[in-house]
Design an enzyme around this catalytic site. Structure first.
Site, PDB file in Angstrom:
ATOM      1  N   ASN A  58       4.350   3.286 -10.150  1.00 25.17           N
ATOM      2  CA  ASN A  58       3.346   4.326 -10.427  1.00 25.17           C
ATOM      3  C   ASN A  58       2.775   4.074 -11.819  1.00 25.17           C
ATOM      4  O   ASN A  58       3.178   3.143 -12.520  1.00 25.17           O
ATOM      5  CB  ASN A  58       3.980   5.723 -10.311  1.00 25.17           C
ATOM      6  N   LYS A  59       1.860   4.927 -12.216  1.00 24.30           N
ATOM      7  CA  LYS A  59       1.166   4.761 -13.508  1.00 24.30           C
ATOM      8  C   LYS A  59       2.156   4.508 -14.640  1.00 24.30           C
ATOM      9  O   LYS A  59       3.184   5.180 -14.744  1.00 24.30           O
ATOM     10  CB  LYS A  59       0.323   6.018 -13.771  1.00 24.30           C
TER      11      LYS A  59
ATOM     12  N   GLN B  62      -5.990   9.746 -17.482  1.00 24.90           N
ATOM     13  CA  GLN B  62      -6.221  10.438 -16.197  1.00 24.90           C
ATOM     14  C   GLN B  62      -5.614  11.835 -16.211  1.00 24.90           C
ATOM     15  O   GLN B  62      -6.075  12.722 -15.499  1.00 24.90           O
ATOM     16  CB  GLN B  62      -5.590   9.648 -15.037  1.00 24.90           C
TER      17      GLN B  62
ATOM     18  N   GLY C 239      -6.916   6.064  -7.690  1.00 24.00           N
ATOM     19  CA  GLY C 239      -5.815   6.786  -7.041  1.00 24.00           C
ATOM     20  C   GLY C 239      -5.499   6.059  -5.731  1.00 24.00           C
ATOM     21  O   GLY C 239      -6.417   5.712  -4.975  1.00 24.00           O
ATOM     22  N   ALA C 240      -4.214   5.833  -5.482  1.00 24.45           N
ATOM     23  CA  ALA C 240      -3.825   4.947  -4.382  1.00 24.45           C
ATOM     24  C   ALA C 240      -4.415   5.338  -3.010  1.00 24.45           C
ATOM     25  O   ALA C 240      -5.077   4.514  -2.368  1.00 24.45           O
ATOM     26  CB  ALA C 240      -2.301   4.861  -4.329  1.00 24.45           C
TER      27      ALA C 240
ATOM     28  N   ASP D 243       1.979   4.414  -6.335  1.00 26.11           N
ATOM     29  CA  ASP D 243       1.000   3.409  -5.897  1.00 26.11           C
ATOM     30  C   ASP D 243       1.598   2.427  -4.905  1.00 26.11           C
ATOM     31  O   ASP D 243       0.880   1.804  -4.127  1.00 26.11           O
ATOM     32  CB  ASP D 243       0.421   2.667  -7.102  1.00 26.11           C
TER      33      ASP D 243
ATOM     34  N   ARG E  84      -8.225  -4.075  -6.313  1.00 25.22           N
ATOM     35  CA  ARG E  84      -7.151  -3.754  -7.274  1.00 25.22           C
ATOM     36  C   ARG E  84      -5.829  -4.213  -6.634  1.00 25.22           C
ATOM     37  O   ARG E  84      -5.656  -4.057  -5.422  1.00 25.22           O
ATOM     38  CB  ARG E  84      -7.114  -2.244  -7.608  1.00 25.22           C
TER      39      ARG E  84
HETATM   40  O1  MRU Z   1      -4.945   3.582 -12.144  1.00 28.66           O
HETATM   41  P1  MRU Z   1      -5.077   4.791 -11.275  1.00 28.66           P
HETATM   42  O2  MRU Z   1      -5.704   5.946 -11.951  1.00 28.66           O
HETATM   43  O3  MRU Z   1      -5.706   4.459  -9.937  1.00 28.66           O
HETATM   44  O4  MRU Z   1      -3.560   5.164 -10.984  1.00 28.66           O
HETATM   45  C1  MRU Z   1      -3.265   6.289 -10.212  1.00 28.66           C
HETATM   46  C2  MRU Z   1      -1.835   6.606 -10.191  1.00 28.66           C
HETATM   47  O5  MRU Z   1      -1.011   5.924 -10.742  1.00 28.66           O
HETATM   48  C3  MRU Z   1      -1.418   7.789  -9.353  1.00 28.66           C
HETATM   49  O6  MRU Z   1      -0.293   8.385  -9.900  1.00 28.66           O
HETATM   50  C4  MRU Z   1      -1.068   7.279  -7.956  1.00 28.66           C
HETATM   51  O7  MRU Z   1      -2.129   6.532  -7.423  1.00 28.66           O
HETATM   52  C5  MRU Z   1      -0.711   8.364  -7.045  1.00 28.66           C
HETATM   53  S1  MRU Z   1      -2.176   9.018  -6.381  1.00 28.66           S
HETATM   54  C6  MRU Z   1      -2.090  10.286  -5.430  1.00 28.66           C
END
Ligand code: MRU
Length: 375
Positions: A272-273, A221, A69-70, A262, A109
């Site tokens: 984002n994801k 997730q 998570g970012a 992100d 990352r």
């Molecule tokens: O690959 P991840 O699980 O780290 O990706 C997370 C996301 O894409 C979240 O939507 C993003 O970080 C927002 S977190 C508050």
């Protein structure tokens, strides 16, 4: 080394797991700095706290997504610098060594800009003219400041985003249906979350909600973490396959989409994801508000164009294998034929014209330019 734990008072609300207050990451109360974090790889099956004492362990936790998570990887990266300096002191090494360690941590990352942003903020406190012990104190203070600021930002996002949900409730006077993608809750931050923060706030204010949780293949997730968080807070939710959102919008069963981010460019394009973009396209077609919740630490003011955002490509194994629980044991099963190729881009980009509102700790904005003007 003595850590003065009173240097910073951190006031955390904490979210619930089985009625017990938790946050995703915290300092262990000990003389030597150690970080405790929920190991998110094992959720929702097992609640295990990982104790992290070295910067390499922290890098591994970020890469392997025990911590994810970012905003959370930003905080983790900040503490990784502190741990690295602690190790240099213990091993009687000089501070110059940190120069080689910084890029290792920054690039654990590649996509979420919060990681580079937080590492750079902590590194800005390093002063080679001071003793290494003094530098340790300075970077620790900054890591705590980032932690504290991110918690506060998420709380503000909760309040500002709540007003949007409240408006929908005043209009419809029935449970509000919100679709969310991936996990942008307290596990992905420290407390509250980004996309889930307004949902928690609205629920605590008594607004009836139904949350559509995208499972979020390949790592799930949504079905593993968002559902786990919502269960803990007692919020009604339904997990859906990633491809179901379009149908639900067509049926009029989605009042708003909220996602996290992100990296957001100065133009307001949202990384984002992976899968977020398809939801935004469907939302536009069906006039469903598409809200992005983010702390301003997620904005990359430097990047000239969204095409320059590095999109993380993860192992094909995450596509080829599914992880679940069988007879009380977490196990992996292969779901693709051996010999086929799999491609695993972890993020995608939603251009700004698909975003209805940006919910930040500074307020709700129609565009990132409006946010810039207001600050
Ligand atoms: O690959 P991840 O699980 O780290 O990706 C997370 C996301 O894409 C979240 O939507 C993003 O970080 C927002 S977190 C508050």
């Amino acid at each position: 080394l003595i850590i003065n734990n009173n240097l910073f008072e951190i006031n955390i609300i904490c979210m619930k797991i089985n009625g017990i207050d938790y946050c995703s990451l915290w300092e262990e109360n000990s003389k030597k700095l150690a970080i405790n974090a929920i190991d998110q790889r094992l959720l929702p099956f097992e609640l295990k706290i990982a104790k992290i004492t070295t910067y390499r362990e922290m890098i591994l936790a970020i890469k392997d997504m025990a911590i994810r998570g970012a905003p959370l990887i930003g905080i983790a990266g900040a503490y990784a610098i502190v741990l690295a300096i602690q190790e240099l002191i213990q091993n009687k090494q000089t501070l110059d060594r940190i120069i080689e360690i910084i890029p290792e941590i920054r690039m654990a990352r590649p996509t979420a800009v919060n990681l580079m942003w937080a590492v750079d903020r902590v590194v800005s406190k390093i002063d080679f003219s001071l003793s290494i012990e003094k530098n340790f104190e300075r970077v620790l203070l900054m890591a705590r400041q980032i932690y504290y600021d991110e918690v506060n930002s998420c709380k503000q996002i909760a309040k500002f985003g709540f007003e949007l949900i409240e408006n929908l409730y005043s209009k419809y006077r029935r449970p509000i249906n919100i679709l969310t993608h991936c996990n942008a809750g307290w596990l992905a931050t420290v407390d509250w979350g980004t996309a889930l923060a307004p949902i928690y706030y609205a629920h605590r204010e008594g607004i009836p909600l139904l949350i559509w949780v995208d499972e979020t293949r390949p790592r799930n997730q949504g079905s593993k973490l968002t559902s786990f968080e919502l269960l803990g807070e007692g919020i009604p939710h339904t997990i859906i396959a990633d491809n179901t959102g379009g149908l639900l919008m067509q049926m009029g069963k989605v009042d708003a989409v909220i996602v996290g981010a992100d990296r957001v460019t100065g133009e307001g394009d949202v990384c984002n994801k992976v899968g977020t973009y398809l939801k935004a396209l469907a939302a536009k077609e069906h006039n469903v508000p598409f809200w992005v919740a983010l702390p301003t630490s997620t904005i990359d003011w430097e990047i000239p164009d969204f095409r320059k955002i590095p999109i993380e490509e993860r192992s094909p194994d995450e596509i080829d294998f599914l992880e679940g629980i069988h007879q009380d044991k977490i196990c992996k099963v292969r779901i693709t034929p051996i010999g086929s190729n799999s491609l695993n881009y972890a993020f995608d980009i939603t251009p700004n014209q698909f975003v209805s509102k940006y919910i930040t700790e500074k307020g709700v904005f129609d565009s990132i330019q409006d946010l810039r003007k207001s600050t």
